[in-house]
Design a protein around this motif. Structure first.
Motif, PDB file in Angstrom:
ATOM      1  N   ASP A 229       9.394  -5.100   0.423  1.00  0.00           N
ATOM      2  CA  ASP A 229       8.265  -5.822   0.551  1.00  0.00           C
ATOM      3  C   ASP A 229       7.521  -4.622   1.718  1.00  0.00           C
ATOM      4  O   ASP A 229       6.295  -4.955   2.178  1.00  0.00           O
ATOM      5  CB  ASP A 229       7.831  -6.775   0.318  1.00  0.00           C
ATOM      6  N   PHE A 230       8.401  -5.130   2.619  1.00  0.00           N
ATOM      7  CA  PHE A 230       8.365  -4.249   3.645  1.00  0.00           C
ATOM      8  C   PHE A 230       8.354  -2.885   4.178  1.00  0.00           C
ATOM      9  O   PHE A 230       6.860  -2.352   5.174  1.00  0.00           O
ATOM     10  CB  PHE A 230       9.992  -4.855   4.822  1.00  0.00           C
TER      11      PHE A 230
ATOM     12  N   ARG B 291       4.684  -2.946   2.996  1.00  0.00           N
ATOM     13  CA  ARG B 291       3.769  -3.500   4.174  1.00  0.00           C
ATOM     14  C   ARG B 291       3.397  -2.676   5.081  1.00  0.00           C
ATOM     15  O   ARG B 291       2.391  -2.246   5.770  1.00  0.00           O
ATOM     16  CB  ARG B 291       4.154  -4.513   4.605  1.00  0.00           C
ATOM     17  N   CYS B 292       4.275  -1.917   5.995  1.00  0.00           N
ATOM     18  CA  CYS B 292       4.608  -1.278   7.240  1.00  0.00           C
ATOM     19  C   CYS B 292       3.868   0.040   6.469  1.00  0.00           C
ATOM     20  O   CYS B 292       2.415   0.972   6.984  1.00  0.00           O
ATOM     21  CB  CYS B 292       5.474  -0.281   6.872  1.00  0.00           C
TER      22      CYS B 292
ATOM     23  N   LYS C 220       1.170   0.493   3.839  1.00  0.00           N
ATOM     24  CA  LYS C 220      -0.001   0.391   3.600  1.00  0.00           C
ATOM     25  C   LYS C 220      -1.131   0.212   5.415  1.00  0.00           C
ATOM     26  O   LYS C 220      -2.205   0.235   5.496  1.00  0.00           O
ATOM     27  CB  LYS C 220      -0.399  -1.439   2.667  1.00  0.00           C
ATOM     28  N   GLU C 221       0.168  -0.350   6.448  1.00  0.00           N
ATOM     29  CA  GLU C 221      -0.864  -0.579   7.328  1.00  0.00           C
ATOM     30  C   GLU C 221      -1.927   0.727   8.474  1.00  0.00           C
ATOM     31  O   GLU C 221      -2.232   0.006   8.373  1.00  0.00           O
ATOM     32  CB  GLU C 221       0.547  -1.611   8.901  1.00  0.00           C
TER      33      GLU C 221
ATOM     34  N   TYR D 212       7.094  -3.672  13.544  1.00  0.00           N
ATOM     35  CA  TYR D 212       7.949  -4.708  12.306  1.00  0.00           C
ATOM     36  C   TYR D 212       9.553  -3.956  13.220  1.00  0.00           C
ATOM     37  O   TYR D 212       9.697  -4.429  12.421  1.00  0.00           O
ATOM     38  CB  TYR D 212       7.429  -3.129  11.337  1.00  0.00           C
TER      39      TYR D 212
ATOM     40  N   GLU E 144       4.728   4.079  -5.085  1.00  0.00           N
ATOM     41  CA  GLU E 144       5.080   2.698  -4.792  1.00  0.00           C
ATOM     42  C   GLU E 144       6.542   3.109  -5.428  1.00  0.00           C
ATOM     43  O   GLU E 144       7.599   2.548  -4.649  1.00  0.00           O
ATOM     44  CB  GLU E 144       4.764   0.817  -5.593  1.00  0.00           C
TER      45      GLU E 144
END
Length: 173
Positions: free
Chosen positions: A10-11, A14-15, A17-18, A33, A52
């Motif tokens: 998940d981390f 998230r990174c 996608k940022e 992060y 993914e």
């Protein structure tokens, strides 16, 4: 025993996608992060190539000799960097490929053979000799007694040295 995963799925997602969806810079996201920017670059490349699934943690894998040789030859023939080779062949970290390359340069194909890690399974342990029902000969009895007395003498010498050392410490101010 599994490898410890420093960053969870998940981390990583998230990174990535940022950077890709929110159009943030890699440096800004890595500082925000707390991950290294080259690591984030690698995650982005794996995400772009494998989706993914490219961010999922992987178990330690043993690669065949032919696969390792294929990777090394591709690096030399196509002038790939270690990072590019990792992405092309779906290898999690470039340190693995760097080690293969170094071992290949040093020892040739033999350097690419799998070397098991840890303690060998067939390690020989010195086992205590089993006592037999036969009585000991006089010579064997004397040897055992001699060995026992030597061990006792060594122990007493060490004890005396420790006592002497403690006394010297007390006398020095």
């Amino acid at each position: 025993m599994e490898r410890k995963v420093k960053y969870n799925y998940d981390f990583k997602l998230r990174c990535v996608k940022e950077v890709l969806k929110n159009h943030q810079t890699v440096d800004a996201v890595s500082k925000l992060y707390g991950c290294h920017h080259t690591t984030l670059h690698d995650w982005i490349r794996f995400y772009e190539k494998y989706g993914e699934k490219g961010l999922l943690p992987r178990k330690n894998k043993v690669y065949s000799l032919l696969f390792k040789l294929k990777v090394i030859k591709a690096i030399e023939k196509d002038l790939l960097s270690f990072s590019q080779a990792c992405i092309k062949f779906n290898i999690p970290t470039k340190s693995v490929v760097m080690n293969w390359h170094r071992n290949y340069k040093k020892d040739g194909v033999i350097g690419l053979n799998h070397k098991p890690r840890g303690k060998p399974k067939s390690m020989q342990f010195k086992r205590a000799k089993k006592k037999s029902n036969k009585p000991l000969t006089r010579e064997e009895e004397l040897l055992l007694e001699n060995e026992s007395l030597r061990a006792e003498l060594d122990l007493l010498k060490k004890l005396e040295a420790l006592i002497q050392q403690e006394q010297n410490k007390k006398h020095k101010p």
